[in-house]
Write an enzyme that holds these catalytic residues in place. Structure first.
Site, PDB file in Angstrom:
ATOM      1  N   PRO A   1      41.668  29.841  36.565  1.00  0.00           N
ATOM      2  CA  PRO A   1      41.731  31.087  35.792  1.00  0.00           C
ATOM      3  C   PRO A   1      43.035  31.833  36.043  1.00  0.00           C
ATOM      4  CG  PRO A   1      40.356  31.377  37.746  1.00  0.00           C
ATOM      5  CD  PRO A   1      40.801  29.936  37.752  1.00  0.00           C
TER       6      PRO A   1
ATOM      7  N   GLY B   1      44.898  35.460  34.736  1.00  0.00           N
ATOM      8  CA  GLY B   1      44.744  36.672  33.933  1.00  0.00           C
ATOM      9  C   GLY B   1      45.977  36.922  33.081  1.00  0.00           C
TER      10      GLY B   1
ATOM     11  N   SER C   1      39.528  33.277  32.597  1.00  0.00           N
ATOM     12  CA  SER C   1      39.512  34.483  33.441  1.00  0.00           C
ATOM     13  C   SER C   1      38.810  35.636  32.735  1.00  0.00           C
ATOM     14  CB  SER C   1      40.962  34.875  33.743  1.00  0.00           C
ATOM     15  OG  SER C   1      41.019  36.145  34.351  1.00  0.00           O
TER      16      SER C   1
ATOM     17  N   TYR D   1      35.078  38.729  37.330  1.00  0.00           N
ATOM     18  CA  TYR D   1      35.434  39.871  38.174  1.00  0.00           C
ATOM     19  C   TYR D   1      34.361  40.914  37.972  1.00  0.00           C
ATOM     20  CZ  TYR D   1      40.334  38.611  39.164  1.00  0.00           C
ATOM     21  OH  TYR D   1      41.479  38.022  39.612  1.00  0.00           O
TER      22      TYR D   1
ATOM     23  N   THR E   1      34.959  35.509  41.593  1.00  0.00           N
ATOM     24  CA  THR E   1      36.120  35.726  42.470  1.00  0.00           C
ATOM     25  C   THR E   1      35.813  36.858  43.441  1.00  0.00           C
ATOM     26  OG1 THR E   1      37.669  34.932  40.808  1.00  0.00           O
ATOM     27  CG2 THR E   1      38.580  36.333  42.514  1.00  0.00           C
TER      28      THR E   1
ATOM     29  N   ARG F   1      51.604  44.167  44.676  1.00  0.00           N
ATOM     30  CA  ARG F   1      52.593  43.239  44.110  1.00  0.00           C
ATOM     31  C   ARG F   1      53.827  44.027  43.699  1.00  0.00           C
ATOM     32  NH1 ARG F   1      48.160  39.672  40.890  1.00  0.00           N
ATOM     33  NH2 ARG F   1      46.559  39.904  42.490  1.00  0.00           N
TER      34      ARG F   1
ATOM     35  N   LYS G   1      34.959  31.851  44.492  1.00  0.00           N
ATOM     36  CA  LYS G   1      36.405  31.613  44.650  1.00  0.00           C
ATOM     37  C   LYS G   1      37.039  32.729  45.482  1.00  0.00           C
ATOM     38  CE  LYS G   1      40.607  31.154  41.838  1.00  0.00           C
ATOM     39  NZ  LYS G   1      41.202  32.488  41.975  1.00  0.00           N
TER      40      LYS G   1
ATOM     41  N   HIS H   1      44.289  33.361  46.359  1.00  0.00           N
ATOM     42  CA  HIS H   1      44.718  33.952  45.084  1.00  0.00           C
ATOM     43  C   HIS H   1      46.211  33.717  44.867  1.00  0.00           C
ATOM     44  CE1 HIS H   1      42.606  36.803  42.217  1.00  0.00           C
ATOM     45  NE2 HIS H   1      43.797  36.698  41.663  1.00  0.00           N
TER      46      HIS H   1
ATOM     47  N   ARG I   1      48.615  36.261  46.188  1.00  0.00           N
ATOM     48  CA  ARG I   1      48.781  37.498  45.419  1.00  0.00           C
ATOM     49  C   ARG I   1      47.954  38.659  45.965  1.00  0.00           C
ATOM     50  NH1 ARG I   1      50.874  36.127  40.211  1.00  0.00           N
ATOM     51  NH2 ARG I   1      49.547  37.388  38.884  1.00  0.00           N
TER      52      ARG I   1
ATOM     53  N   ASP J   1      42.877  25.866  45.777  1.00  0.00           N
ATOM     54  CA  ASP J   1      44.077  26.118  44.972  1.00  0.00           C
ATOM     55  C   ASP J   1      45.150  26.696  45.874  1.00  0.00           C
ATOM     56  OD1 ASP J   1      43.700  28.860  45.339  1.00  0.00           O
ATOM     57  OD2 ASP J   1      43.127  29.270  43.280  1.00  0.00           O
TER      58      ASP J   1
ATOM     59  N   ARG K   1      52.104  21.798  43.182  1.00  0.00           N
ATOM     60  CA  ARG K   1      53.176  21.524  42.216  1.00  0.00           C
ATOM     61  C   ARG K   1      53.465  20.031  42.086  1.00  0.00           C
ATOM     62  NH1 ARG K   1      52.066  25.991  42.070  1.00  0.00           N
ATOM     63  NH2 ARG K   1      53.339  27.855  42.420  1.00  0.00           N
TER      64      ARG K   1
ATOM     65  N   GLY L   1      46.951  26.920  38.964  1.00  0.00           N
ATOM     66  CA  GLY L   1      47.142  28.265  38.417  1.00  0.00           C
ATOM     67  C   GLY L   1      48.478  28.371  37.700  1.00  0.00           C
TER      68      GLY L   1
END
Ligand code: HOC
Length: 372
Positions: A78, A80, A107, A130, A155, A164, A249, A273, A276, A302, A306, A325
């Site tokens: 998911p 956002g 999401s 959420y 989540t 952030r 999650k 996350h 994040r 997760d 890569r 993600g």
């Protein structure tokens, strides 16, 4: 740059295609972003141990997953506000996942609605929840159920928003605020700007229905202002109400994973996350080593995947599947829906190559034996 051949190539193209504020939203993490870096760095420390002279002429990347097999050990996770990357992003991600035969997780903070995604793809779709408030959570869960979503992903690592700093500096928010900085970023990305204006600026597609039409729910979600009182008893109650598969999650401790399973969750996603939320946690792939799923349950992970080899390492450490993600978003930013297909195919080819080279022809047979 020539034809992109790695996820990193797609990331570089994405950086050139997206306005700075949008790329920063995707790329950024909490605080000093040490967590984002640590998630990637963890894979460098996990070394493979190739078995010589194994018969690897035929390889199989499929893995058992609950009552079925996944053709690849991947799930499109998911993300956002992905419509800020490209209009219609959720629909494109859902269709690309369906083509690859892997689940797509929509999401709560998606830009397309549950119903639009249900219409766009007949692939396996999961809904990420959420809990902004209990009523809205009930209504979203009911809508997901009615639309044919059969896996709910709760989540639990966003009691409040991570700090952030890129987003704060850029004034990134919904609705887009045309600050001089944001405007300048859009001006140098005319293709992106035109597409967004043509399509109508992104909003949270699930919160424009009759039940959630007030603008305040959009603002609450933007600020990630969740119901921070949601706790273990509420998880147990949700388990009672949701009649199908339930995953939790944002788990980062073996004890919490065990408690989720004891509450009746079918699986957990070991996740920070994408770095994040809390800056200084271990990388999820390192936490994975301490978590075991009881029979019939699953552990997913997760954070920083890569490379196909990263997925191989996670499976060798016991993961049943990996959520992607940012990687599909790079493909999406660079080349639209085809870019998502390409990113999945690159990861598939890299996984296949790694399995051959370490002497493990079947992904489902990966174990600690293949790690140094
Ligand atoms: C823009 C805010 O989980 C994230 C996602 C989305 C959360 C709400 C959307 O950015 O971490």
């Amino acid at each position: 740059m020539g034809r992109p051949v790695s996820v990193e190539d797609y990331r570089r193209i994405a950086a050139r295609r997206l306005p700075r504020a949008v790329f920063d939203y995707v790329e950024g993490g909490a605080g000093d972003e040490r967590g984002v870096a640590r998630n990637r760095a963890a894979f460098e420390r996990i070394l493979l141990s190739p078995h010589a002279l194994a018969e690897v002429s035929r390889r199989d990347l499929s893995v058992p997953f609950f009552d079925r097999r996944l053709p690849l050990p991947l799930v499109i996770g998911p993300t956002g506000l992905s419509g800020s990357v490209r209009p219609g992003a959720d629909l494109m991600l859902a269709r690309a996942a369906a083509r690859a035969g892997v689940p797509f997780v929509l999401s709560t903070a998606s830009t397309s609605s549950i119903e639009e995604v249900a219409r766009a793809s007949d692939g396996e779709k999961w809904f990420q929840l959420y809990v902004l408030n209990r009523e809205l959570a009930d209504s979203l869960t009911r809508r997901a159920l009615d639309a044919g979503f059969r896996t709910l992903v709760l989540t639990v690592d966003v009691a409040v928003s991570g700090r952030r700093e890129r987003d704060v500096r850029n004034g990134f928010g919904i609705p887009f605020r045309m600050t001089p900085r944001f405007f300048a970023g859009c001006a140098v990305r005319p293709a992106w700007s035109l597409a967004q204006v043509r399509h109508g600026l992104p909003q949270f597609g699930n919160l424009v229905s009759a039940e959630a039409k007030d603008a305040s729910s959009q603002a609450l979600l933007m600020l990630r202002q969740m119901d921070a009182s949601f706790s273990w008893d509420d998880l147990a109650a949700l388990r009672e109400r949701w009649p199908h598969r339930l995953l939790v999650k944002g788990i980062m401790r073996a004890e919490d994973a065990a408690r989720c399973f004891a509450c009746g969750a079918d699986g957990v996603v070991i996740s920070n996350h994408g770095g994040r939320q809390v800056d200084d946690t271990p990388a999820p792939v390192d936490v994975l080593a301490s978590v075991r799923a009881p029979e019939g349950k699953a552990v997913l992970v997760d954070g920083g995947f890569r490379r196909g080899a990263d997925v191989v390492k996670a499976l060798a450490r016991g993961a049943n599947a990996v959520l992607l993600g940012r990687a599909p978003l790079y493909g999406l930013a660079a080349r639209g829906e085809a870019g998502v297909d390409e990113v999945i195919r690159i990861l598939e080819a890299e996984m296949d190559n790694t399995l051959a080279l370490i002497g493990c022809p079947r992904a489902e047979n990966l174990s600690g034996e293949f790690l140094a």
